[in-house]
Design an enzyme around this catalytic site. Structure first.
Site, PDB file in Angstrom:
ATOM      1  N   CYS A 154      38.543  90.742  -6.402  1.00 45.39           N
ATOM      2  CA  CYS A 154      37.986  89.629  -5.633  1.00 45.39           C
ATOM      3  C   CYS A 154      36.539  89.352  -6.012  1.00 45.39           C
ATOM      4  CB  CYS A 154      38.093  89.918  -4.141  1.00 45.39           C
ATOM      5  SG  CYS A 154      37.210  91.415  -3.614  1.00 45.39           S
ATOM      6  N   HIS A 293      35.742  92.277   1.048  1.00 51.45           N
ATOM      7  CA  HIS A 293      36.388  91.216   0.268  1.00 51.45           C
ATOM      8  C   HIS A 293      35.363  90.176  -0.164  1.00 51.45           C
ATOM      9  CE1 HIS A 293      39.648  88.852  -1.267  1.00 51.45           C
ATOM     10  NE2 HIS A 293      39.502  87.868  -0.397  1.00 51.45           N
ATOM     11  N   ASN A 313      39.519  81.273  -1.160  1.00 55.31           N
ATOM     12  CA  ASN A 313      39.957  82.645  -1.374  1.00 55.31           C
ATOM     13  C   ASN A 313      40.613  82.757  -2.746  1.00 55.31           C
ATOM     14  OD1 ASN A 313      40.477  85.331  -0.837  1.00 55.31           O
ATOM     15  ND2 ASN A 313      41.505  84.955   1.100  1.00 55.31           N
TER      16      ASN A 313
END
EC number: 3.4.22.-
Length: 362
Positions: A154, A293, A313
């Site tokens: 991520c 994240h 995302n």
């Protein structure tokens, strides 16, 4: 024998209590969603097709079905509560327990171990006038949603998303860049491919590397072999940055100012079941500040009295609102919702076209 007044009163109270309990149970039953096994099984089979799931292990499909049912129960219970600001649904993670989800897609707590050059570029000051809403997607500075797969990369997607944004703002060209180059080649003290990393170290690598390749030239494969493809890494760098800076931490107003100028890399806590199954609306659910994240903020706005951040995302289109989440903004906490204001940073690149700068006077 005639009943005493006390016995009559007690009996009446007992009867009244039973009636009230029955009434309350009846109301509760009316709000519950009853699904039979056949209906749930059909929903599961449809979900398997939509998410291209195929289990190979003996009994694995049935084991996943039980988890799917548990998540469906959570979805039904959450969405049946009136006045929710967001909905959850059967996302691509509906066959995972929350423990499995956290183990696969989230990593150890992300901490700022590398500060950038100190700057007040986006420090909010009294008198600053900022747009009420910003959406860099509408301005052509955001590449379509990507998918990190079963790889804890991520951090690379967050950093690359911010670089793609500032490059488009300064050059007018929207180019999809290579997360895989960071996963393979940015190996050091902190960044470790699919085992996590920090966005500032990714920006540092891009600077020292002389730029970063396109996704087309160095495509993503969600693998972490620890081998940098020297041939691809030695190609002409397509996109460069001048440096990187931190947004003043724990300050949503400064983060708003930064996002008004460009997409910004942030870290959040994304470990809740509600986040795992988030579908739409403004995410106002409970979350902490154990950052696990990396994502990229591409705008902000308000709806029905709720302020929110627009976050891209890296979990593909079958999560959230086509890959995006609106996260509550302007909460009574300096860290921001899910810790969004704790570790924001952004790449810098010169030659801002005055016609494209939203806030040329600030």
């Amino acid at each position: 024998m005639a009943a005493t007044p006390i016995r009559v009163i007690v009996s009446a109270l007992v009867i009244l209590s039973v009636l009230l309990l029955s009434s309350s149970l009846g109301v509760a039953t009316e709000t519950e969603i009853e699904r039979n096994e056949t209906e749930v099984r059909l929903m599961y089979e449809q979900w398997l097709v939509e998410n291209r799931k195929n289990y190979n292990g003996l009994g694995e499909k049935e084991r996943r079905f039980k988890i799917f049912k548990d998540n469906l129960k959570f979805v039904d219970e959450h969405n049946s509560v009136p006045d929710r600001t967001f909905e959850v649904g059967l996302t691509r993670f509906a066959d995972l327990t929350n423990e499995e989800f956290r183990a696969i897609y989230l990593r150890k707590k992300m901490e700022r171990t590398k500060d950038s050059v100190k700057t007040e570029r986006y420090l909010y000051k009294e008198g600053d006038v900022l747009p009420d809403e910003v959406d860099w997607r509408a301005n052509g500075a955001v590449v379509s949603v990507k998918d990190q797969g079963n790889c804890g990369s991520c951090w690379a997607f967050s950093a690359v998303g911010a670089v793609e944004g500032i490059n488009q703002i300064t050059t007018g060209e929207l180019i999809s860049l290579s997360e895989q180059e960071l996963v393979d080649c940015d190996r050091g003290f902190v960044n470790a491919g699919c085992d996590g990393g920090i966005m500032n170290y990714a920006f540092e690598f891009i600077m020292k590397n002389g730029g970063i390749e396109t996704d087309q030239d160095y495509p993503y494969n969600a693998n972490d072999l620890g081998l940098c493809n020297a041939d691809k890494n030695n190609n002409t760098r397509v996109v460069t940055i001048d440096g990187y800076e931190d947004v003043p931490r724990d300050d949503e107003k400064s983060l708003k100012k930064a996002v008004a100028h460009q997409p910004v890399s942030v870290a959040i806590e994304a470990s809740s079941q509600a986040f795992q199954l988030y579908k739409s609306g403004v995410m106002t659910g409970t979350c902490g500040i154990s950052l696990d994240h990396g994502v990229v903020v591409v705008g902000y706005g308000s709806t029905s009295g709720e302020d929110y951040w627009i976050i891209r995302n890296s979990w593909g289109l079958n999560w959230g609102d086509s890959g995006y989440v609106k996260l509550q903004r302007n909460i009574d906490d300096p860290f921001g919702k899910c810790g969004i204001a704790m570790m924001p940073s952004y790449p810098t690149k010169s030659s801002f076209p005055s016609s494209f700068d939203l806030l040329s006077e600030i």
